[in-house]
Design a protein around this motif. Structure first.
Motif, PDB file in Angstrom:
ATOM      1  N   SER A   1      -0.218   3.322  -7.977  1.00  0.00           N
ATOM      2  CA  SER A   1      -0.430   3.622  -6.560  1.00  0.00           C
ATOM      3  C   SER A   1       0.136   2.519  -5.657  1.00  0.00           C
ATOM      4  N   PHE A   2       0.713   1.488  -6.251  1.00  0.00           N
ATOM      5  CA  PHE A   2       1.264   0.352  -5.512  1.00  0.00           C
ATOM      6  C   PHE A   2       2.754   0.595  -5.265  1.00  0.00           C
ATOM      7  N   THR A   3       3.189   0.445  -4.018  1.00  0.00           N
ATOM      8  CA  THR A   3       4.612   0.573  -3.685  1.00  0.00           C
ATOM      9  C   THR A   3       5.077  -0.678  -2.965  1.00  0.00           C
ATOM     10  N   ILE A   4       6.343  -1.012  -3.166  1.00  0.00           N
ATOM     11  CA  ILE A   4       6.927  -2.187  -2.524  1.00  0.00           C
ATOM     12  C   ILE A   4       8.368  -1.873  -2.150  1.00  0.00           C
TER      13      ILE A   4
ATOM     14  N   SER B   1      14.359   7.957   1.991  1.00  0.00           N
ATOM     15  CA  SER B   1      15.242   6.868   1.556  1.00  0.00           C
ATOM     16  C   SER B   1      14.752   6.300   0.227  1.00  0.00           C
ATOM     17  N   LYS B   2      15.708   5.849  -0.569  1.00  0.00           N
ATOM     18  CA  LYS B   2      15.381   5.296  -1.893  1.00  0.00           C
ATOM     19  C   LYS B   2      15.230   3.780  -1.770  1.00  0.00           C
ATOM     20  N   ASN B   3      14.229   3.353  -1.036  1.00  0.00           N
ATOM     21  CA  ASN B   3      13.986   1.928  -0.791  1.00  0.00           C
ATOM     22  C   ASN B   3      12.726   1.428  -1.465  1.00  0.00           C
ATOM     23  N   TRP B   4      12.059   2.249  -2.204  1.00  0.00           N
ATOM     24  CA  TRP B   4      10.734   1.914  -2.685  1.00  0.00           C
ATOM     25  C   TRP B   4      10.694   1.848  -4.200  1.00  0.00           C
ATOM     26  N   ILE B   5       9.924   0.894  -4.718  1.00  0.00           N
ATOM     27  CA  ILE B   5       9.590   0.845  -6.135  1.00  0.00           C
ATOM     28  C   ILE B   5       8.100   1.130  -6.228  1.00  0.00           C
TER      29      ILE B   5
END
Length: 80
Positions: free
Chosen positions: A68-71, A60-64
């Motif tokens: 190495s940091f994702t939210i 799914s395209k839910n992440w930014i």
């Protein structure tokens, strides 16, 4: 590894700080109502940023992803 322990600890501390800020902010309903248009605009902006800069993770395209940091912006929108 030790590096991931410190990363998890920093994320936990940041989460607790943000939680307490939200508790303080939402304690006064008139303050929340005063800023509701800005909160809504920020939520829509987060969705737009996710459409443009989002990464597909776990299907799914839910992440930014920034380094190495994702939210997940959708989690912040749920609070809004």
């Amino acid at each position: 590894s030790l590096s991931s322990v410190f990363t998890q600890l920093a994320a936990m501390v940041l989460g607790l700080i943000l939680f307490n800020v939200l508790l303080w902010f939402m304690r006064d309903p008139t303050r929340v109502m005063k800023y509701k248009i800005y909160i809504g605009a920020a939520a829509v902006l987060l969705f737009a940023v996710n459409l443009v800069f989002g990464s597909v993770i776990y299907g799914s395209k839910n992440w930014i992803q920034i380094g190495s940091f994702t939210i997940q912006p959708s989690e912040l929108v749920k609070i809004a």
